[in-house]
Design an enzyme around this catalytic site. Sequence first.
Site, mmCIF file in Angstrom:
data_model
loop_
_atom_site.group_PDB
_atom_site.id
_atom_site.type_symbol
_atom_site.label_atom_id
_atom_site.label_comp_id
_atom_site.label_asym_id
_atom_site.label_seq_id
_atom_site.Cartn_x
_atom_site.Cartn_y
_atom_site.Cartn_z
ATOM 1 N N TYR A 53 0.711 -1.132 -0.120
ATOM 2 C CA TYR A 53 -0.020 0.027 0.112
ATOM 3 C C TYR A 53 0.686 1.248 -0.160
ATOM 4 C CZ TYR A 53 -3.113 3.554 1.474
ATOM 5 O OH TYR A 53 -3.718 4.945 1.531
ATOM 6 N N HIS A 83 -4.067 16.193 -2.002
ATOM 7 C CA HIS A 83 -4.545 16.344 -0.621
ATOM 8 C C HIS A 83 -4.565 17.656 0.336
ATOM 9 C CE1 HIS A 83 -4.434 12.007 -1.011
ATOM 10 N NE2 HIS A 83 -5.133 11.866 0.173
ATOM 11 N N ASN A 195 0.709 11.102 6.158
ATOM 12 C CA ASN A 195 0.067 10.389 7.186
ATOM 13 C C ASN A 195 0.577 10.676 8.378
ATOM 14 O OD1 ASN A 195 -1.302 7.140 6.160
ATOM 15 N ND2 ASN A 195 -1.680 8.925 5.496
ATOM 16 N N TYR A 279 -20.414 26.918 46.739
ATOM 17 C CA TYR A 279 -19.378 26.028 46.094
ATOM 18 C C TYR A 279 -18.393 26.483 45.466
ATOM 19 C CZ TYR A 279 -23.079 22.613 46.897
ATOM 20 O OH TYR A 279 -23.997 21.743 47.636
ATOM 21 N N ARG A 282 -15.714 26.911 48.317
ATOM 22 C CA ARG A 282 -15.268 25.795 49.175
ATOM 23 C C ARG A 282 -14.921 24.622 47.978
ATOM 24 N NH1 ARG A 282 -20.012 22.570 51.562
ATOM 25 N NH2 ARG A 282 -21.814 24.274 51.005
ATOM 26 N N PHE A 327 -2.212 6.116 12.149
ATOM 27 C CA PHE A 327 -2.427 7.490 11.954
ATOM 28 C C PHE A 327 -3.903 8.059 12.566
ATOM 29 C CE2 PHE A 327 -3.716 4.683 8.666
ATOM 30 C CZ PHE A 327 -5.268 4.712 8.887
ATOM 31 N N GLU A 411 -12.198 4.756 4.394
ATOM 32 C CA GLU A 411 -11.920 5.368 5.414
ATOM 33 C C GLU A 411 -13.257 5.689 6.266
ATOM 34 O OE1 GLU A 411 -9.489 8.557 4.386
ATOM 35 O OE2 GLU A 411 -8.042 7.131 3.551
#
Length: 497
Positions: A53, A83, A195, A279, A282, A327, A411
Site C-alpha cells: 500500500y 490532499h 500520514n 460551592y 469551598r 494514523f 476510511e
Amino acid sequence: MVFKYGIDELTLDKVIAIADAKIDGVLVDKAKERIAECRQKVEVLANSSKPVYGVNTGFGPLCDVKISTEESNKLQKNLLITHAVGVGNPIDKHISKLMMICKVHALSQGYSGIRLKVIERILYFIENDMLPVVPEQGSVGASGDLAPLSHLFLPLIGQGEFWIGNEIVDAKSILREHHLKPIHLRAKEGLALINGTQFILAHAVTGLKKMQYLLDLADVAGAMSIEGYQGSSAPFKDELHKIRPFSGNIEVAERMFALLYRSQNVDAHENCERVQDPYSMRCIPQVHGASRNAYYHLKELAEIELNSVTDNPIVLSTTEAVSGGNFHGQPLAMALDYGSIAASELGNISDRRCYLLLEGKFGLPRLLTTGGGLNSGFMIPQYTTAALVTENKSLCFPSSADSVPTALGQEDHVSMGSISGRRFNQILENLEKILAIELMYAAQALEFRRPNTFSDIIEANFKIIRKKVKRLEDDRLLKDDIDAMITLVAQEAFILK
C-alpha cells in the site's frame, strides 16, 4: 542542550524548547543509519511484484490499483498536491513549527522509509524559521491530518507558501533565496509525510502549555476572590482531602492552603458566624482538581504520541510493510475533548466567583463600588464572563463522538481530532479572558479589606495588577482595564507559587 531526533524521548517541555530555539534538535549517526536502512527496505518493496500500500499501489479506495515503478515517483508528488485542500485561516506559525518538529522525530525512528535528504530539508526549514502556511480546516483526523500535513510539506516540492514575518510569500521564491531546489519525492515518501497526527498533536502541545499556566492561575484567582469575599480556608485542610485522595484535588488543596497562608485577612474573620461558603469557593479543590486530573491525562497521552510513529504503512523488512491504523487520531481526540470540558469548567466556576463578589455581602459594596446608582461599578464585565462561559460550553460538544465516512467508505470511521484540538485552544483563549476579569474583580474586592494584609503571593499579584489597572472609584471605560488584564494573563505575568 541537544535533543537527538529518533533516539531521545520527546516531552512537552522539550518540544516547546526546540521550537523556541532553546534546545538544538540534531540527527546523529545512529538515527541516520536507521533512516537509511529503512529506505533500502522501501526500495526493495517498490521494485517487487508484491502489492504494498502506497509504495506500488494507489491510495485510499484506489489501494487495489497497481502502480508501476516508473509512475511511483509521480504518485508521491500527486499525493501532496491532491490532499492540499485545507480551508480557513492559517494556523499559528508556532504550531506549524511544532508540527515539523514532531514529524521529524517520528520519521527519524526508522519505520517510514523516507530518505535522509528529505528529513534534512525539513530540519533546514525548522532551523531557519521557514514556516509553511497551513489552513486550519480540512482534517478529519484519519488517515491522520492529511490536508494540513500536505500544506505543511508542499514547500518541499516547490509549491505552497511560507510565512516571512507576518507576510505570506510564495515558497518558490523563498527556496530560491536560500539556493534550495525542490525535492523530487520517491516511493512511499509523500505518504510518509502526510500520514500522521502532527496537526492534532501540535494543537495538544500548544493547549497543554497554556493550560498548565492557567490551572495555576485559576488557583491564584480563586484565592484572591476568597480573600475579597472573606471566605474560609478550612475546606483546604489536608485532613479533608486525604479521605478522598484524587491527585488533582490534593494538589489544588495544598496550593490553596499555601496561597492563603499567614493572611491577616483570613485570621481576622476566623471566628465569624458564617458556617460555609458557596460551592465556587469551598469546592475549588474538587473542581480545579478535576480539571488538573484531565490535564495530566491529556499530557500523558500527548507525550506517548510525541514519541510514536503514526504514518502508514510501517516498514518492518524487505518483505513486510504493515498497513495498519497508527494514523488514527482517536486516542488524542477523546482526551482533547475531555481537556476542553476541563478548561471550560475552570471558566465556569470563575464566573460564579465574579458574581459572588458583586452581591454586596459580608462588607463588600454592591457591584464593588461605593457610589452605586450614579455608578455601575463592575456590573457589566460579568456579562462578558457569562458570554465567554456560554461560548465555551457550546464548544465542548465532543468532536470525537462524531464520524463522517470518507474515501468512498474505505476510511469509514474518522476521529475529527483536528477539530477537538482547535476547540481546546479556543476554549483556553476564552479562559484567559475570564480569569483576567476575575483577577480584576478580586483586586477591587481586596481594597475593601484594608488595612488587613494578605499572603505574600497575593500581595505580590495585587501589586502586579495595580501597576496596570487602578482602583475603580467613579465609572470609567473598563475596556482598557480588561485588555490590560488579558495582556498580563497572556504574558504569564502573575506569580503562581
